[in-house]
Design a protein around this motif. Structure first.
Motif, short mmCIF file in Angstrom:
data_model
loop_
_atom_site.label_atom_id
_atom_site.label_comp_id
_atom_site.label_asym_id
_atom_site.label_seq_id
_atom_site.Cartn_x
_atom_site.Cartn_y
_atom_site.Cartn_z
N ILE A 183 0.85 -1.19 0.00
CA ILE A 183 0.00 0.00 0.00
C ILE A 183 0.89 1.24 0.00
O ILE A 183 1.59 1.53 0.98
CB ILE A 183 -0.95 0.01 1.20
N ARG A 212 -3.03 9.72 -1.42
CA ARG A 212 -3.99 8.79 -0.83
C ARG A 212 -3.40 7.38 -0.90
O ARG A 212 -2.62 7.06 -1.81
CB ARG A 212 -5.35 8.81 -1.54
N MET A 251 -3.07 3.63 -1.77
CA MET A 251 -3.51 2.79 -2.88
C MET A 251 -2.78 1.46 -2.79
O MET A 251 -1.57 1.42 -2.60
CB MET A 251 -3.14 3.44 -4.23
N SER A 252 -3.54 0.39 -2.97
CA SER A 252 -2.90 -0.93 -3.00
C SER A 252 -2.32 -1.19 -4.38
O SER A 252 -2.96 -0.95 -5.40
CB SER A 252 -3.92 -2.01 -2.67
N ASN A 253 -1.10 -1.69 -4.38
CA ASN A 253 -0.46 -2.08 -5.64
C ASN A 253 -0.98 -3.44 -6.10
O ASN A 253 -0.37 -4.10 -6.94
CB ASN A 253 1.06 -2.09 -5.49
N ASN A 254 -2.09 -3.83 -5.52
CA ASN A 254 -2.80 -5.02 -6.00
C ASN A 254 -2.00 -6.29 -5.80
O ASN A 254 -2.14 -7.25 -6.55
CB ASN A 254 -3.15 -4.81 -7.50
N PHE A 306 -3.11 0.08 -10.46
CA PHE A 306 -4.13 0.23 -9.42
C PHE A 306 -5.51 0.12 -10.06
O PHE A 306 -5.78 0.75 -11.09
CB PHE A 306 -4.01 1.61 -8.75
N THR A 332 -9.30 1.23 -10.27
CA THR A 332 -9.98 2.48 -9.98
C THR A 332 -11.26 2.55 -10.81
O THR A 332 -11.61 1.61 -11.52
CB THR A 332 -9.06 3.68 -10.30
N LYS A 353 -9.06 11.29 -9.09
CA LYS A 353 -7.63 11.16 -9.39
C LYS A 353 -7.39 10.89 -10.87
O LYS A 353 -6.34 11.25 -11.41
CB LYS A 353 -6.96 10.11 -8.52
N ILE A 376 -9.93 2.72 -1.55
CA ILE A 376 -10.21 2.87 -2.97
C ILE A 376 -11.68 3.20 -3.16
O ILE A 376 -12.04 4.13 -3.86
CB ILE A 376 -9.85 1.58 -3.74
#
Lengths: 168, 168
Positions: free
Chosen positions: A23, A38, A40-43, A54, A56, A62, B148
Protein backbone atom coordinates in the motif's frame (compact mmCIF):
# COMPACT_ATOMS: atom_id res chain seq x y z
CA UNK A 1 26.30 0.89 1.04
CA UNK A 2 27.94 -1.37 -1.48
CA UNK A 3 29.31 0.37 -4.53
CA UNK A 4 29.27 -2.97 -6.33
CA UNK A 5 25.51 -3.32 -6.47
CA UNK A 6 24.33 -3.88 -9.98
CA UNK A 7 21.24 -2.33 -11.50
CA UNK A 8 19.60 -5.73 -11.11
CA UNK A 9 20.55 -5.89 -7.44
CA UNK A 10 19.01 -2.48 -6.92
CA UNK A 11 15.86 -3.34 -8.78
CA UNK A 12 15.62 -6.50 -6.70
CA UNK A 13 15.81 -4.51 -3.50
CA UNK A 14 13.27 -2.00 -4.79
CA UNK A 15 10.96 -4.86 -5.77
CA UNK A 16 11.33 -6.31 -2.28
CA UNK A 17 10.19 -3.04 -0.70
CA UNK A 18 7.29 -2.57 -3.13
CA UNK A 19 6.17 -6.14 -2.49
CA UNK A 20 6.47 -5.90 1.29
CA UNK A 21 4.66 -2.60 1.66
CA UNK A 22 2.06 -2.99 -1.14
CA UNK A 23 0.00 0.00 0.00
CA UNK A 24 1.68 3.14 -1.24
CA UNK A 25 0.77 6.79 -0.99
CA UNK A 26 0.08 8.05 -4.49
CA UNK A 27 0.67 11.79 -4.85
CA UNK A 28 -1.05 13.73 -7.61
CA UNK A 29 -1.50 17.39 -8.49
CA UNK A 30 -5.00 18.83 -8.23
CA UNK A 31 -6.63 21.62 -10.24
CA UNK A 32 -5.14 24.22 -7.88
CA UNK A 33 -1.66 22.85 -8.26
CA UNK A 34 -1.77 21.43 -4.75
CA UNK A 35 -0.18 18.07 -4.06
CA UNK A 36 -2.22 15.48 -2.28
CA UNK A 37 -1.87 11.77 -1.70
CA UNK A 38 -3.99 8.79 -0.83
CA UNK A 39 -3.28 5.17 0.05
CA UNK A 40 -3.51 2.79 -2.88
CA UNK A 41 -2.90 -0.93 -3.00
CA UNK A 42 -0.46 -2.08 -5.64
CA UNK A 43 -2.80 -5.02 -6.00
CA UNK A 44 -0.38 -7.48 -4.47
CA UNK A 45 1.94 -7.15 -7.43
CA UNK A 46 5.06 -9.04 -6.45
CA UNK A 47 6.71 -8.91 -9.86
CA UNK A 48 7.21 -5.18 -10.05
CA UNK A 49 8.97 -4.49 -13.33
CA UNK A 50 8.70 -0.73 -13.51
CA UNK A 51 4.94 -0.33 -13.80
CA UNK A 52 2.45 0.06 -10.97
CA UNK A 53 -1.18 -0.92 -11.51
CA UNK A 54 -4.13 0.23 -9.42
CA UNK A 55 -7.78 -0.60 -9.87
CA UNK A 56 -9.98 2.48 -9.98
CA UNK A 57 -13.10 3.95 -11.53
CA UNK A 58 -12.61 5.87 -14.74
CA UNK A 59 -14.70 8.78 -13.41
CA UNK A 60 -12.75 9.22 -10.18
CA UNK A 61 -11.16 12.48 -9.15
CA UNK A 62 -7.63 11.16 -9.39
CA UNK A 63 -8.25 10.09 -12.98
CA UNK A 64 -9.22 13.70 -13.75
CA UNK A 65 -6.07 14.86 -12.03
CA UNK A 66 -3.65 12.64 -13.92
CA UNK A 67 -5.43 13.60 -17.13
CA UNK A 68 -4.31 17.16 -16.48
CA UNK A 69 -0.97 16.46 -14.80
CA UNK A 70 0.26 12.92 -15.44
CA UNK A 71 3.38 13.26 -13.32
CA UNK A 72 2.91 11.43 -10.02
CA UNK A 73 4.87 9.99 -7.14
CA UNK A 74 4.25 6.71 -5.38
CA UNK A 75 5.92 6.39 -1.99
CA UNK A 76 6.27 3.11 -0.13
CA UNK A 77 7.06 3.40 3.56
CA UNK A 78 7.59 0.73 6.17
CA UNK A 79 8.60 2.55 9.32
CA UNK A 80 9.02 -0.70 11.27
CA UNK A 81 11.38 -2.27 8.77
CA UNK A 82 12.89 1.15 8.06
CA UNK A 83 12.49 0.78 4.35
CA UNK A 84 11.33 3.54 2.07
CA UNK A 85 10.98 4.00 -1.67
CA UNK A 86 10.10 6.92 -3.90
CA UNK A 87 8.87 6.07 -7.40
CA UNK A 88 8.58 8.91 -9.89
CA UNK A 89 6.50 8.34 -12.98
CA UNK A 90 3.59 9.12 -15.26
CA UNK A 91 0.07 7.91 -14.72
CA UNK A 92 -2.51 7.02 -17.34
CA UNK A 93 -5.88 5.34 -17.37
CA UNK A 94 -6.00 1.93 -19.00
CA UNK A 95 -9.31 0.32 -19.91
CA UNK A 96 -7.86 -2.65 -21.73
CA UNK A 97 -10.12 -5.60 -21.01
CA UNK A 98 -7.36 -8.19 -21.21
CA UNK A 99 -5.23 -6.29 -18.71
CA UNK A 100 -8.16 -5.88 -16.32
CA UNK A 101 -8.81 -9.62 -16.51
CA UNK A 102 -5.14 -10.39 -15.98
CA UNK A 103 -4.88 -8.29 -12.82
CA UNK A 104 -8.33 -8.99 -11.39
CA UNK A 105 -8.49 -10.63 -7.98
CA UNK A 106 -11.70 -12.04 -6.46
CA UNK A 107 -11.39 -9.98 -3.27
CA UNK A 108 -11.75 -6.81 -5.33
CA UNK A 109 -15.41 -7.69 -5.77
CA UNK A 110 -16.20 -6.01 -2.44
CA UNK A 111 -15.48 -2.70 -4.11
CA UNK A 112 -16.29 -3.52 -7.69
CA UNK A 113 -19.48 -5.47 -7.05
CA UNK A 114 -20.00 -6.58 -10.61
CA UNK A 115 -16.44 -7.76 -10.96
CA UNK A 116 -14.79 -6.94 -14.22
CA UNK A 117 -18.25 -6.12 -15.56
CA UNK A 118 -18.52 -3.21 -13.11
CA UNK A 119 -19.37 -0.10 -15.11
CA UNK A 120 -16.49 2.35 -15.38
CA UNK A 121 -13.93 -0.08 -13.93
CA UNK A 122 -10.47 0.89 -15.05
CA UNK A 123 -6.81 0.65 -14.20
CA UNK A 124 -4.45 3.41 -13.29
CA UNK A 125 -1.05 2.57 -14.70
CA UNK A 126 2.03 4.36 -13.43
CA UNK A 127 5.05 4.04 -15.64
CA UNK A 128 7.93 4.53 -13.25
CA UNK A 129 10.85 6.47 -14.66
CA UNK A 130 13.04 6.91 -11.63
CA UNK A 131 13.14 5.43 -8.18
CA UNK A 132 15.06 5.85 -5.00
CA UNK A 133 15.03 3.64 -1.96
CA UNK A 134 16.32 3.77 1.56
CA UNK A 135 17.09 0.69 3.57
CA UNK A 136 18.77 0.48 6.91
CA UNK A 137 19.49 -2.04 9.59
CA UNK A 138 20.01 0.78 12.05
CA UNK A 139 17.60 1.88 14.73
CA UNK A 140 14.67 4.02 13.66
CA UNK A 141 16.36 7.11 14.97
CA UNK A 142 19.70 6.46 13.36
CA UNK A 143 18.05 5.53 10.12
CA UNK A 144 15.79 8.54 10.03
CA UNK A 145 18.63 10.89 10.46
CA UNK A 146 20.90 9.00 8.13
CA UNK A 147 18.31 9.70 5.50
CA UNK A 148 18.35 13.37 6.29
CA UNK A 149 22.10 13.32 6.20
CA UNK A 150 22.30 11.56 2.87
CA UNK A 151 19.78 13.80 1.24
CA UNK A 152 20.95 17.02 2.68
CA UNK A 153 24.58 16.50 1.93
CA UNK A 154 23.88 15.08 -1.51
CA UNK A 155 25.97 12.02 -0.84
CA UNK A 156 25.17 8.38 -0.13
CA UNK A 157 23.82 7.59 3.32
CA UNK A 158 26.53 6.38 5.62
CA UNK A 159 24.27 4.57 8.01
CA UNK A 160 22.08 2.89 5.44
CA UNK A 161 21.48 2.44 1.77
CA UNK A 162 20.16 5.07 -0.57
CA UNK A 163 20.17 3.91 -4.14
CA UNK A 164 18.86 5.81 -7.11
CA UNK A 165 17.64 3.76 -10.02
CA UNK A 166 16.87 4.93 -13.51
CA UNK A 167 14.25 2.58 -14.83
CA UNK A 168 13.91 4.02 -18.31
CA UNK B 1 -17.40 6.92 10.35
CA UNK B 2 -19.09 9.21 12.82
CA UNK B 3 -20.74 12.25 11.33
CA UNK B 4 -20.60 13.89 14.74
CA UNK B 5 -16.84 14.26 14.83
CA UNK B 6 -15.83 17.83 15.50
CA UNK B 7 -12.96 19.60 13.82
CA UNK B 8 -11.07 19.15 17.08
CA UNK B 9 -11.79 15.40 17.10
CA UNK B 10 -10.47 15.16 13.58
CA UNK B 11 -7.38 17.19 14.35
CA UNK B 12 -6.82 14.96 17.38
CA UNK B 13 -6.93 11.86 15.22
CA UNK B 14 -4.66 13.44 12.64
CA UNK B 15 -2.24 14.42 15.40
CA UNK B 16 -2.29 10.85 16.67
CA UNK B 17 -1.28 9.50 13.26
CA UNK B 18 1.42 12.13 12.74
CA UNK B 19 2.82 11.40 16.19
CA UNK B 20 2.73 7.62 15.77
CA UNK B 21 4.34 7.53 12.35
CA UNK B 22 6.77 10.46 12.73
CA UNK B 23 8.69 9.62 9.56
CA UNK B 24 6.74 10.90 6.59
CA UNK B 25 7.43 10.89 2.88
CA UNK B 26 7.81 14.50 1.78
CA UNK B 27 6.95 14.99 -1.89
CA UNK B 28 8.36 17.96 -3.78
CA UNK B 29 8.51 19.04 -7.42
CA UNK B 30 11.92 19.09 -9.07
CA UNK B 31 13.24 21.32 -11.85
CA UNK B 32 11.74 19.01 -14.48
CA UNK B 33 8.32 19.09 -12.87
CA UNK B 34 8.75 15.52 -11.66
CA UNK B 35 7.43 14.57 -8.24
CA UNK B 36 9.73 12.80 -5.89
CA UNK B 37 9.68 12.02 -2.21
CA UNK B 38 12.03 11.15 0.60
CA UNK B 39 11.62 10.06 4.20
CA UNK B 40 11.84 12.87 6.71
CA UNK B 41 11.47 12.76 10.46
CA UNK B 42 8.96 15.18 11.89
CA UNK B 43 11.48 15.55 14.70
CA UNK B 44 9.33 13.72 17.22
CA UNK B 45 6.80 16.54 17.20
CA UNK B 46 3.88 15.28 19.23
CA UNK B 47 2.01 18.55 19.39
CA UNK B 48 1.27 18.90 15.70
CA UNK B 49 -0.75 22.08 15.30
CA UNK B 50 -0.73 22.46 11.55
CA UNK B 51 2.97 23.03 10.93
CA UNK B 52 5.59 20.39 10.23
CA UNK B 53 9.24 21.12 11.02
CA UNK B 54 12.20 19.29 9.56
CA UNK B 55 15.89 19.94 10.18
CA UNK B 56 17.86 20.36 6.99
CA UNK B 57 20.76 22.18 5.40
CA UNK B 58 19.96 25.44 3.69
CA UNK B 59 21.93 24.40 0.61
CA UNK B 60 20.15 21.07 0.11
CA UNK B 61 18.43 20.09 -3.10
CA UNK B 62 14.97 20.04 -1.55
CA UNK B 63 15.44 23.60 -0.34
CA UNK B 64 16.13 24.61 -3.94
CA UNK B 65 13.01 22.76 -4.99
CA UNK B 66 10.63 24.37 -2.53
CA UNK B 67 12.13 27.73 -3.42
CA UNK B 68 10.84 27.18 -6.94
CA UNK B 69 7.66 25.25 -6.12
CA UNK B 70 6.62 25.63 -2.47
CA UNK B 71 3.62 23.32 -2.72
CA UNK B 72 4.42 19.98 -1.11
CA UNK B 73 2.73 16.90 0.30
CA UNK B 74 3.69 15.03 3.43
CA UNK B 75 2.25 11.53 3.66
CA UNK B 76 2.25 9.49 6.85
CA UNK B 77 1.67 5.77 6.42
CA UNK B 78 1.48 3.01 8.98
CA UNK B 79 0.55 -0.10 7.05
CA UNK B 80 0.47 -2.24 10.22
CA UNK B 81 -1.94 0.02 12.07
CA UNK B 82 -3.72 0.80 8.79
CA UNK B 83 -3.51 4.52 9.34
CA UNK B 84 -2.68 6.99 6.62
CA UNK B 85 -2.59 10.75 6.35
CA UNK B 86 -2.06 13.19 3.50
CA UNK B 87 -0.99 16.71 4.46
CA UNK B 88 -1.05 19.35 1.74
CA UNK B 89 0.87 22.54 2.36
CA UNK B 90 3.57 25.02 1.51
CA UNK B 91 7.19 24.68 2.47
CA UNK B 92 9.65 27.41 3.32
CA UNK B 93 13.13 27.58 4.78
CA UNK B 94 13.36 29.06 8.26
CA UNK B 95 16.72 30.09 9.71
CA UNK B 96 15.38 31.67 12.87
CA UNK B 97 17.85 30.95 15.61
CA UNK B 98 15.27 30.85 18.39
CA UNK B 99 13.19 28.28 16.50
CA UNK B 100 16.22 26.14 15.76
CA UNK B 101 17.11 26.18 19.45
CA UNK B 102 13.54 25.36 20.44
CA UNK B 103 13.33 22.31 18.18
CA UNK B 104 16.90 21.09 18.58
CA UNK B 105 17.40 17.61 20.01
CA UNK B 106 20.79 16.23 21.12
CA UNK B 107 20.53 13.15 18.92
CA UNK B 108 20.55 15.39 15.85
CA UNK B 109 24.23 16.04 16.53
CA UNK B 110 25.12 12.87 14.62
CA UNK B 111 24.05 14.64 11.47
CA UNK B 112 24.69 18.22 12.43
CA UNK B 113 28.03 17.71 14.13
CA UNK B 114 28.42 21.23 15.41
CA UNK B 115 24.91 21.26 16.80
CA UNK B 116 23.01 24.46 16.27
CA UNK B 117 26.32 26.07 15.31
CA UNK B 118 26.56 23.79 12.26
CA UNK B 119 27.07 25.99 9.22
CA UNK B 120 24.03 26.16 6.97
CA UNK B 121 21.72 24.44 9.49
CA UNK B 122 18.13 25.38 8.79
CA UNK B 123 14.56 24.27 9.22
CA UNK B 124 12.08 23.32 6.57
CA UNK B 125 8.67 24.47 7.72
CA UNK B 126 5.58 23.08 6.05
CA UNK B 127 2.43 25.07 6.69
CA UNK B 128 -0.32 22.52 6.24
CA UNK B 129 -3.44 23.84 4.58
CA UNK B 130 -5.46 20.68 4.12
CA UNK B 131 -5.25 17.17 5.42
CA UNK B 132 -6.99 13.88 4.96
CA UNK B 133 -6.62 10.76 6.99
CA UNK B 134 -7.69 7.17 6.76
CA UNK B 135 -8.12 4.97 9.75
CA UNK B 136 -9.57 1.51 9.87
CA UNK B 137 -9.95 -1.36 12.25
CA UNK B 138 -10.49 -3.72 9.34
CA UNK B 139 -7.99 -6.16 7.94
CA UNK B 140 -5.29 -4.79 5.68
CA UNK B 141 -7.05 -6.02 2.60
CA UNK B 142 -10.45 -4.68 3.56
CA UNK B 143 -8.93 -1.41 4.58
CA UNK B 144 -6.95 -0.96 1.42
CA UNK B 145 -9.95 -1.42 -0.74
CA UNK B 146 -12.23 0.60 1.49
CA UNK B 147 -9.90 3.47 0.72
CA UNK B 148 -10.21 2.87 -2.97
CA UNK B 149 -13.95 2.69 -2.59
CA UNK B 150 -14.21 5.92 -0.64
CA UNK B 151 -11.98 7.83 -2.98
CA UNK B 152 -13.30 6.46 -6.18
CA UNK B 153 -16.91 6.94 -5.33
CA UNK B 154 -16.34 10.34 -3.77
CA UNK B 155 -18.12 9.36 -0.60
CA UNK B 156 -16.96 8.52 2.91
CA UNK B 157 -15.36 5.13 3.39
CA UNK B 158 -17.80 2.60 4.68
CA UNK B 159 -15.25 0.25 6.12
CA UNK B 160 -13.10 2.88 7.80
CA UNK B 161 -12.70 6.55 8.38
CA UNK B 162 -11.69 9.08 5.79
CA UNK B 163 -11.86 12.58 7.13
CA UNK B 164 -10.86 15.72 5.31
CA UNK B 165 -9.70 18.61 7.43
CA UNK B 166 -9.23 22.20 6.39
CA UNK B 167 -6.56 23.57 8.66
CA UNK B 168 -6.51 27.12 7.37
Amino acid sequence: MSQAMTQEDKLGKLREIVKAVDICMLTTTDERGDLHSRPMSNNGDIEFDGDLWFFTYGSSHKVDEVGRVPKVNASFADTDAQQYASLTGRAEVVRDRAKIEELWKPQLRAWFPEGIETPDIALLKVTVERAEYWDSSQSIVAHAVSLISSLVAGKPAQLGENERIDLK
